[in-house]
Design an enzyme around this catalytic site. Sequence first.
Site, mmCIF file in Angstrom:
data_model
loop_
_atom_site.group_PDB
_atom_site.id
_atom_site.type_symbol
_atom_site.label_atom_id
_atom_site.label_comp_id
_atom_site.label_asym_id
_atom_site.label_seq_id
_atom_site.Cartn_x
_atom_site.Cartn_y
_atom_site.Cartn_z
ATOM 1 N N GLY A 44 11.963 0.913 -6.754
ATOM 2 C CA GLY A 44 11.622 1.283 -5.118
ATOM 3 C C GLY A 44 11.283 0.041 -4.326
ATOM 4 O O GLY A 44 10.610 -0.847 -4.783
ATOM 5 N N GLN A 49 7.634 -4.137 2.851
ATOM 6 C CA GLN A 49 7.442 -5.304 1.748
ATOM 7 C C GLN A 49 8.427 -6.482 1.724
ATOM 8 O O GLN A 49 8.383 -7.060 0.876
ATOM 9 C CB GLN A 49 7.846 -4.469 0.494
ATOM 10 C CG GLN A 49 6.781 -2.977 0.138
ATOM 11 C CD GLN A 49 7.159 -2.667 -1.416
ATOM 12 O OE1 GLN A 49 7.932 -1.819 -1.458
ATOM 13 N NE2 GLN A 49 6.390 -3.146 -2.281
ATOM 14 N N CYS A 97 3.030 -1.394 -8.186
ATOM 15 C CA CYS A 97 3.714 -1.947 -6.822
ATOM 16 C C CYS A 97 4.089 -3.365 -6.737
ATOM 17 O O CYS A 97 3.212 -4.124 -7.081
ATOM 18 C CB CYS A 97 2.894 -1.627 -5.661
ATOM 19 S SG CYS A 97 3.416 -1.895 -3.994
ATOM 20 N N LEU A 98 5.321 -3.704 -6.295
ATOM 21 C CA LEU A 98 5.639 -5.030 -6.317
ATOM 22 C C LEU A 98 4.979 -6.017 -5.390
ATOM 23 O O LEU A 98 5.026 -7.111 -5.473
ATOM 24 C CB LEU A 98 7.176 -5.114 -5.873
ATOM 25 C CG LEU A 98 8.493 -4.676 -6.787
ATOM 26 C CD1 LEU A 98 9.756 -4.624 -6.221
ATOM 27 C CD2 LEU A 98 8.352 -5.240 -8.043
ATOM 28 N N HIS A 139 5.455 7.167 -3.303
ATOM 29 C CA HIS A 139 4.937 5.872 -3.267
ATOM 30 C C HIS A 139 5.606 5.219 -2.156
ATOM 31 O O HIS A 139 5.038 4.534 -1.288
ATOM 32 C CB HIS A 139 5.094 5.375 -4.579
ATOM 33 C CG HIS A 139 4.647 3.792 -4.493
ATOM 34 N ND1 HIS A 139 3.660 3.388 -5.279
ATOM 35 C CD2 HIS A 139 5.128 2.586 -4.132
ATOM 36 C CE1 HIS A 139 3.507 1.985 -5.028
ATOM 37 N NE2 HIS A 139 4.557 1.671 -4.440
ATOM 38 N N GLU A 140 7.203 5.034 -2.098
ATOM 39 C CA GLU A 140 7.710 4.314 -1.208
ATOM 40 C C GLU A 140 7.354 4.904 0.370
ATOM 41 O O GLU A 140 7.323 4.441 1.373
ATOM 42 C CB GLU A 140 9.089 4.647 -1.336
ATOM 43 C CG GLU A 140 9.613 3.873 -2.708
ATOM 44 C CD GLU A 140 8.944 2.396 -2.853
ATOM 45 O OE1 GLU A 140 8.737 1.684 -1.733
ATOM 46 O OE2 GLU A 140 8.632 2.010 -4.084
ATOM 47 N N HIS A 143 4.545 3.643 1.850
ATOM 48 C CA HIS A 143 4.770 2.281 2.440
ATOM 49 C C HIS A 143 5.326 2.509 3.984
ATOM 50 O O HIS A 143 4.733 1.594 4.723
ATOM 51 C CB HIS A 143 5.835 1.363 1.794
ATOM 52 C CG HIS A 143 5.350 0.650 0.440
ATOM 53 N ND1 HIS A 143 4.232 -0.127 0.370
ATOM 54 C CD2 HIS A 143 5.653 0.846 -0.848
ATOM 55 C CE1 HIS A 143 4.115 -0.597 -0.720
ATOM 56 N NE2 HIS A 143 4.943 0.050 -1.475
#
Length: 185
Positions: A44, A49, A97-98, A139-140, A143
């Site tokens: 994702g 991000q 998370c990236l 999660h996304e 963001h």
Amino acid sequence: MVYPIVVFGDPVLRKRGQSIPLNSDIAALVSDMFETMYAADGVGLAAPQIGKSIRLFVIDGSGLEVEGEDMTGFRKAFVNAEMLEEFDEFASIEEGCLSIPHIRDNVKRRSHLRIRYYDEQWQLHEESFTGMKARIIQHEYDHIEGVLFTERLKPLKKRLIQRKLDDIRLGKVNTDYKMKFFNFR
Ligand code: ZN
């Protein structure tokens, strides 16, 4: 085009994303976001991000093996998503998370959700998700609301990872993908 991934410490990750004007041309951006996500081996990626404070995220969980769940075809862009409902029992699932490399921890969230969103062709959808699909979406979605999963950890856990978070913020971290650090001066 592959964007560098904005790393923990950049205020863009704490901002609520703006809605995207209806029918604007987002095809190239969506395609770049998928490309960026694949390059970083993620499932994702949300627009903040890559430094864009807008309500857009992409997901591809189709390659995940999840026990008891069929992840086939779970590849979507969520434009101007609006969480309608999160319900049912809580589940504790490990997240990463990236933007916060090398930190993973269990996060407690509701196991079902209902969400309204546009796809990249500006078709409106209202759907329910559960299990791992719901988890990735939550999660996304966080963001685009300016929330990171580390903020959802218990206070003790938060204290335990604080040092690692400081290191990440200061650029003392390595990944296989390109990162963008916030410049403190
Ligand atoms: Zn993330």
